[in-house]
Enzyme design. Structure first.
Site, PDB file in Angstrom:
ATOM      1  N   ARG A 144      36.773  43.419  52.450  1.00 25.83           N
ATOM      2  CA  ARG A 144      37.302  42.154  51.908  1.00 25.83           C
ATOM      3  C   ARG A 144      37.128  41.005  52.893  1.00 25.83           C
ATOM      4  NH1 ARG A 144      40.256  43.386  47.196  1.00 25.83           N
ATOM      5  NH2 ARG A 144      41.423  45.336  47.242  1.00 25.83           N
ATOM      6  N   ASP A 177      33.662  41.263  35.310  1.00 20.68           N
ATOM      7  CA  ASP A 177      32.665  42.308  35.028  1.00 20.68           C
ATOM      8  C   ASP A 177      32.733  42.637  33.541  1.00 20.68           C
ATOM      9  OD1 ASP A 177      30.901  44.401  35.113  1.00 20.68           O
ATOM     10  OD2 ASP A 177      32.153  45.720  36.315  1.00 20.68           O
TER      11      ASP A 177
HETATM   12  P1  IMP Z   1      36.673  43.689  34.805  1.00 14.33           P
HETATM   13  O1  IMP Z   1      38.047  43.906  34.230  1.00 14.33           O
HETATM   14  O2  IMP Z   1      35.706  44.782  34.434  1.00 14.33           O
HETATM   15  O3  IMP Z   1      36.127  42.304  34.510  1.00 14.33           O
HETATM   16  O4  IMP Z   1      36.790  43.903  36.361  1.00 14.33           O
HETATM   17  C1  IMP Z   1      37.226  42.956  37.224  1.00 14.33           C
HETATM   18  C2  IMP Z   1      37.726  43.619  38.489  1.00 14.33           C
HETATM   19  O5  IMP Z   1      36.953  44.765  38.848  1.00 14.33           O
HETATM   20  C3  IMP Z   1      37.580  42.643  39.640  1.00 14.33           C
HETATM   21  O6  IMP Z   1      38.731  41.863  39.799  1.00 14.33           O
HETATM   22  C4  IMP Z   1      37.301  43.560  40.811  1.00 14.33           C
HETATM   23  O7  IMP Z   1      38.520  43.974  41.381  1.00 14.33           O
HETATM   24  C5  IMP Z   1      36.635  44.770  40.223  1.00 14.33           C
HETATM   25  N1  IMP Z   1      35.169  44.703  40.399  1.00 14.33           N
HETATM   26  C6  IMP Z   1      34.243  44.540  39.432  1.00 14.33           C
HETATM   27  N2  IMP Z   1      33.001  44.546  39.937  1.00 14.33           N
HETATM   28  C7  IMP Z   1      33.135  44.683  41.278  1.00 14.33           C
HETATM   29  C8  IMP Z   1      32.189  44.754  42.372  1.00 14.33           C
HETATM   30  O8  IMP Z   1      30.953  44.659  42.229  1.00 14.33           O
HETATM   31  N3  IMP Z   1      32.723  44.913  43.609  1.00 14.33           N
HETATM   32  C9  IMP Z   1      34.061  45.009  43.840  1.00 14.33           C
HETATM   33  N4  IMP Z   1      34.970  44.960  42.851  1.00 14.33           N
HETATM   34  C10 IMP Z   1      34.519  44.794  41.576  1.00 14.33           C
HETATM   35 MG    MG Z   2      40.022  43.713  42.292  1.00 15.82          MG
END
Ligand code: IMP
Ligand code: MG
Length: 182
Positions: free
Chosen positions: A167, A105
């Site tokens: 999940r 994300d």
């Molecule tokens: P980042 O560090 O912002 O890239 O976030 C990654 C982590 O956020 C992932 O491993 C997920 O655990 C969580 N995450 C991000 N978007 C979603 C979503 O749409 N649904 C569920 N978990 C999410």
């Molecule tokens: Mg996660």
């Protein structure tokens, strides 16, 4: 107890589509690592269905290890501070490592993991992310393997949770309005 399906607004990726794509990713890995034995590092908990499916689809030798990380801050938005809850069991020095994540994300979790694992001296280090969201504005992480792009909406299923639920859904979808706070 009603089924989880009742909470889903829209199915974005069917079980069949996921299975076909994971098969393709496994074939790519088999081809790229034909003369090496990759170590797949699954990032818990979100990557566990992916790891099981990859494990069954890979035909060449491969090894598996797991890490668990958590970010401080709100439940659905990543704060950028990453904490290792469970570290790898094995030494990765000289190994050909593929980090396997459920979704990228902001990219903060993966960029932290990249830095952390690179410091341990692997022979190579690549990333597989099952999903990606368009909002990768904060940090760019190079994805060597990538399942699907999803829109910038909150998704659940195939490892992805909302408050630890969903999940075990075999597909990826969005939650009905009102089920999620914020
Ligand atoms: P980042 O560090 O912002 O890239 O976030 C990654 C982590 O956020 C992932 O491993 C997920 O655990 C969580 N995450 C991000 N978007 C979603 C979503 O749409 N649904 C569920 N978990 C999410
Ligand atoms: Mg996660």
């Amino acid at each position: 107890m009603t089924g989880l399906d009742d909470d889903i607004d829209e199915v974005l990726l069917t079980q069949q589509a996921i299975s076909a794509r994971v098969g393709e990713l496994a074939a790519e890995i088999d081809r790229d690592y034909a003369d090496r034995e990759p170590l797949l590092v699954g990032v818990l908990k979100g990557a566990f269905p992916l790891m099981g499916d990859l494990a069954r689809a890979l035909q060449g030798p491969a090894q598996f290890d797991f890490m668990a990380v958590s970010s401080y801050g709100s439940a659905t938005r990543t704060s950028g501070v990453v904490r290792i809850l469970k570290d790898l069991e094995g030494d990765i020095a000289g190994r050909d490592v593929i980090i396997c994540e459920d979704i990228v994300d902001s990219g903060l979790t993966l960029s932290y993991l990249l830095r952390n694992l690179r410091a341990r001296g692997p022979a190579s280090l690549e990333i597989l992310s099952f999903l990606s969201k368009p909002d990768q504005t904060r940090v760019h992480v190079p994805l060597r393997y990538h399942g699907f792009a999803v829109p910038d909406v909150f998704v659940v299923g195939y490892g992805l949770d909302y408050q630890e639920r969903y999940r075990n859904l075999p597909y990826v979808g969005t939650l009905k309005p009102g089920l999620r706070a914020g």
